[in-house]
Every structure is written in C-alpha cells, then in structure tokens.
Write a protein that holds these residues in place. Structure first.
Motif, PDB file in Angstrom:
ATOM      1  N   SER A  33      53.829  52.625  -4.374  1.00 52.58           N
ATOM      2  CA  SER A  33      52.132  51.692  -4.871  1.00 52.58           C
ATOM      3  C   SER A  33      51.120  52.930  -3.679  1.00 52.58           C
ATOM      4  CB  SER A  33      51.681  50.401  -4.452  1.00 52.58           C
ATOM      5  OG  SER A  33      51.583  50.352  -3.464  1.00 52.58           O
ATOM      6  N   GLU A  34      51.401  53.668  -3.404  1.00 48.69           N
ATOM      7  CA  GLU A  34      51.291  54.530  -2.127  1.00 48.69           C
ATOM      8  C   GLU A  34      49.595  53.657  -1.123  1.00 48.69           C
ATOM      9  OE1 GLU A  34      50.608  58.588  -3.107  1.00 48.69           O
ATOM     10  OE2 GLU A  34      50.790  58.298  -5.201  1.00 48.69           O
ATOM     11  N   THR A  35      50.164  52.476  -0.631  1.00 47.55           N
ATOM     12  CA  THR A  35      49.101  51.675   0.013  1.00 47.55           C
ATOM     13  C   THR A  35      49.631  51.695   1.232  1.00 47.55           C
ATOM     14  OG1 THR A  35      50.113  49.643  -0.503  1.00 47.55           O
ATOM     15  CG2 THR A  35      47.977  50.767  -2.540  1.00 47.55           C
ATOM     16  N   VAL A  36      48.678  50.877   2.284  1.00 43.73           N
ATOM     17  CA  VAL A  36      49.131  50.565   3.396  1.00 43.73           C
ATOM     18  C   VAL A  36      48.319  49.466   3.786  1.00 43.73           C
ATOM     19  CG1 VAL A  36      49.590  51.163   5.822  1.00 43.73           C
ATOM     20  CG2 VAL A  36      50.035  52.815   4.285  1.00 43.73           C
ATOM     21  N   ARG A  37      49.147  48.596   3.655  1.00 47.98           N
ATOM     22  CA  ARG A  37      49.513  47.268   4.079  1.00 47.98           C
ATOM     23  C   ARG A  37      49.180  46.777   5.685  1.00 47.98           C
ATOM     24  NH1 ARG A  37      50.691  41.638   1.801  1.00 47.98           N
ATOM     25  NH2 ARG A  37      50.407  40.074   3.792  1.00 47.98           N
ATOM     26  N   ALA A  38      47.570  46.742   5.842  1.00 45.41           N
ATOM     27  CA  ALA A  38      47.705  46.302   7.716  1.00 45.41           C
ATOM     28  C   ALA A  38      47.539  44.467   8.267  1.00 45.41           C
ATOM     29  CB  ALA A  38      45.842  46.934   7.932  1.00 45.41           C
ATOM     30  N   THR A  39      48.665  44.614   9.489  1.00 53.55           N
ATOM     31  CA  THR A  39      48.207  43.230   8.802  1.00 53.55           C
ATOM     32  C   THR A  39      47.849  42.984  10.792  1.00 53.55           C
ATOM     33  OG1 THR A  39      50.300  43.166   7.912  1.00 53.55           O
ATOM     34  CG2 THR A  39      50.391  40.773   9.566  1.00 53.55           C
ATOM     35  N   PHE A  40      47.268  41.571  10.409  1.00 54.69           N
ATOM     36  CA  PHE A  40      46.402  41.503  11.549  1.00 54.69           C
ATOM     37  C   PHE A  40      46.900  39.725  12.692  1.00 54.69           C
ATOM     38  CE2 PHE A  40      44.656  43.499   9.309  1.00 54.69           C
ATOM     39  CZ  PHE A  40      43.636  45.147  10.428  1.00 54.69           C
ATOM     40  N   THR A  41      47.083  39.711  13.496  1.00 58.97           N
ATOM     41  CA  THR A  41      47.687  38.495  14.360  1.00 58.97           C
ATOM     42  C   THR A  41      46.587  37.344  14.154  1.00 58.97           C
ATOM     43  OG1 THR A  41      46.836  38.805  16.493  1.00 58.97           O
ATOM     44  CG2 THR A  41      49.258  39.808  15.849  1.00 58.97           C
ATOM     45  N   THR A  42      45.546  37.739  13.650  1.00 59.89           N
ATOM     46  CA  THR A  42      44.293  36.795  14.038  1.00 59.89           C
ATOM     47  C   THR A  42      43.305  37.029  12.788  1.00 59.89           C
ATOM     48  OG1 THR A  42      41.873  38.310  14.932  1.00 59.89           O
ATOM     49  CG2 THR A  42      43.971  36.691  15.925  1.00 59.89           C
ATOM     50  N   ARG A  43      43.593  37.666  11.886  1.00 64.99           N
ATOM     51  CA  ARG A  43      42.607  37.766  10.276  1.00 64.99           C
ATOM     52  C   ARG A  43      43.346  37.932   9.351  1.00 64.99           C
ATOM     53  NH1 ARG A  43      39.393  43.034  11.256  1.00 64.99           N
ATOM     54  NH2 ARG A  43      40.934  43.621  13.226  1.00 64.99           N
ATOM     55  N   GLY A  44      44.931  37.919   9.546  1.00 67.71           N
ATOM     56  CA  GLY A  44      45.705  38.664   7.840  1.00 67.71           C
ATOM     57  C   GLY A  44      45.220  39.301   7.344  1.00 67.71           C
ATOM     58  N   HIS A  45      45.326  40.076   6.386  1.00 67.17           N
ATOM     59  CA  HIS A  45      46.071  41.057   6.382  1.00 67.17           C
ATOM     60  C   HIS A  45      45.091  42.172   4.938  1.00 67.17           C
ATOM     61  CE1 HIS A  45      47.795  39.725   2.388  1.00 67.17           C
ATOM     62  NE2 HIS A  45      47.165  39.944   2.346  1.00 67.17           N
ATOM     63  N   LYS A  46      44.810  43.564   5.413  1.00 68.24           N
ATOM     64  CA  LYS A  46      44.185  44.144   4.319  1.00 68.24           C
ATOM     65  C   LYS A  46      45.158  45.117   3.922  1.00 68.24           C
ATOM     66  CE  LYS A  46      39.891  44.299   6.753  1.00 68.24           C
ATOM     67  NZ  LYS A  46      38.227  44.667   7.368  1.00 68.24           N
ATOM     68  N   ILE A  47      44.648  46.338   2.627  1.00 63.37           N
ATOM     69  CA  ILE A  47      45.112  46.826   2.147  1.00 63.37           C
ATOM     70  C   ILE A  47      44.557  47.910   2.220  1.00 63.37           C
ATOM     71  CG2 ILE A  47      46.893  47.465  -0.636  1.00 63.37           C
ATOM     72  CD1 ILE A  47      48.180  45.826   0.953  1.00 63.37           C
ATOM     73  N   VAL A  48      44.727  49.479   1.894  1.00 57.44           N
ATOM     74  CA  VAL A  48      44.193  50.653   2.084  1.00 57.44           C
ATOM     75  C   VAL A  48      45.413  51.481   0.486  1.00 57.44           C
ATOM     76  CG1 VAL A  48      43.818  52.526   3.396  1.00 57.44           C
ATOM     77  CG2 VAL A  48      44.064  50.507   4.515  1.00 57.44           C
ATOM     78  N   ASN A  49      44.502  51.823   0.177  1.00 59.69           N
ATOM     79  CA  ASN A  49      44.724  53.220  -1.366  1.00 59.69           C
ATOM     80  C   ASN A  49      44.671  53.774  -0.387  1.00 59.69           C
ATOM     81  OD1 ASN A  49      45.181  54.366  -2.859  1.00 59.69           O
ATOM     82  ND2 ASN A  49      43.571  53.741  -4.175  1.00 59.69           N
ATOM     83  N   VAL A  50      46.197  55.146  -0.189  1.00 62.94           N
ATOM     84  CA  VAL A  50      46.523  56.274   0.540  1.00 62.94           C
ATOM     85  C   VAL A  50      46.744  56.963  -0.395  1.00 62.94           C
ATOM     86  CG1 VAL A  50      46.566  55.286   2.610  1.00 62.94           C
ATOM     87  CG2 VAL A  50      48.396  55.567   1.885  1.00 62.94           C
ATOM     88  N   ALA A  51      46.862  57.045  -1.979  1.00 61.08           N
ATOM     89  CA  ALA A  51      47.473  57.439  -2.675  1.00 61.08           C
ATOM     90  C   ALA A  51      47.480  59.663  -2.196  1.00 61.08           C
ATOM     91  CB  ALA A  51      46.600  57.274  -3.749  1.00 61.08           C
ATOM     92  N   ALA A  52      48.095  59.619  -2.650  1.00 65.46           N
ATOM     93  CA  ALA A  52      47.607  61.318  -2.995  1.00 65.46           C
ATOM     94  C   ALA A  52      46.871  61.565  -0.893  1.00 65.46           C
ATOM     95  CB  ALA A  52      46.403  62.064  -3.879  1.00 65.46           C
ATOM     96  N   ASP A  53      47.501  61.027  -0.586  1.00 68.65           N
ATOM     97  CA  ASP A  53      46.712  61.650   1.106  1.00 68.65           C
ATOM     98  C   ASP A  53      47.665  62.627   1.885  1.00 68.65           C
ATOM     99  OD1 ASP A  53      44.458  60.349   0.976  1.00 68.65           O
ATOM    100  OD2 ASP A  53      44.845  58.766   2.247  1.00 68.65           O
ATOM    101  N   SER A  54      47.621  63.691   2.472  1.00 71.14           N
ATOM    102  CA  SER A  54      48.076  63.688   3.396  1.00 71.14           C
ATOM    103  C   SER A  54      48.162  63.188   5.271  1.00 71.14           C
ATOM    104  CB  SER A  54      47.700  65.271   4.155  1.00 71.14           C
ATOM    105  OG  SER A  54      46.656  65.448   4.657  1.00 71.14           O
ATOM    106  N   GLY A  55      49.231  63.357   5.526  1.00 72.51           N
ATOM    107  CA  GLY A  55      49.646  62.958   7.038  1.00 72.51           C
ATOM    108  C   GLY A  55      47.090  62.025   7.490  1.00 72.51           C
ATOM    109  N   ILE A  56      47.341  63.922   7.621  1.00 76.76           N
ATOM    110  CA  ILE A  56      45.612  63.034   8.588  1.00 76.76           C
ATOM    111  C   ILE A  56      45.161  63.064   7.847  1.00 76.76           C
ATOM    112  CG2 ILE A  56      45.067  65.979   7.958  1.00 76.76           C
ATOM    113  CD1 ILE A  56      44.992  64.248  11.423  1.00 76.76           C
ATOM    114  N   ALA A  57      44.902  62.710   6.279  1.00 78.76           N
ATOM    115  CA  ALA A  57      43.998  62.310   5.288  1.00 78.76           C
ATOM    116  C   ALA A  57      44.115  60.856   5.294  1.00 78.76           C
ATOM    117  CB  ALA A  57      44.018  62.780   3.932  1.00 78.76           C
ATOM    118  N   MET A  58      45.615  60.395   5.573  1.00 84.60           N
ATOM    119  CA  MET A  58      46.333  59.028   5.907  1.00 84.60           C
ATOM    120  C   MET A  58      45.598  58.071   6.583  1.00 84.60           C
ATOM    121  SD  MET A  58      49.738  57.628   5.319  1.00 84.60           S
ATOM    122  CE  MET A  58      50.402  57.847   7.492  1.00 84.60           C
TER     123      MET A  58
END
Length: 67
Positions: A33-58
């Motif tokens: 899906s070219e996404t990153v799931r950020a998981t937090f200990t105190t506030r759930g998670h967020k999904i980040v769209n990183v489609a077609a990103d280079s490493g630095i752009a990601m």
C-alpha cells in the motif's frame, strides 16, 4: 534500492528522543500500500501515505504527518 523498513526503524530511534514524539513505538512500512503505520504508546496510530517517495522524502512525509 533503499530499505524503507530499515529507514523507519532507525527513524523511530531518533524521534522517540524528542518531546513531540517521545511516545512513538514503531513505524511499520507496508510495500503493497506504500504506507507507514506509526504506532504510539499513548495515542493509537496514524497512517502515512509514502507512495513513490524516496527515502528522504519518506522521512519528511512521516514527520510532517505524525507531529
């Protein structure tokens, strides 16, 4: 080819040292899906769209969308 999961793993180490993201638990890259799931200990998670990103752009997209 950049190892996007490894970039995410190393980024967690740096970001959890900050006041803004002290509760960041993990960043999981999904190549299908070219996404990153950020998981937090105190506030759930967020999904980040990183489609077609280079490493630095990601990195920029992750920080910009989870702060």
């Amino acid at each position: 080819m950049e190892d996007k999961q490894k970039i995410c793993d190393q980024l967690v180490t740096a970001l959890e040292l900050t006041r803004a993201l002290y509760d960041l638990e993990s960043l999981e890259y999904n190549p299908q899906s070219e996404t990153v799931r950020a998981t937090f200990t105190t506030r759930g998670h967020k999904i980040v769209n990183v489609a077609a990103d280079s490493g630095i752009a990601m990195i920029r997209d992750i920080i910009g969308q989870i702060v």
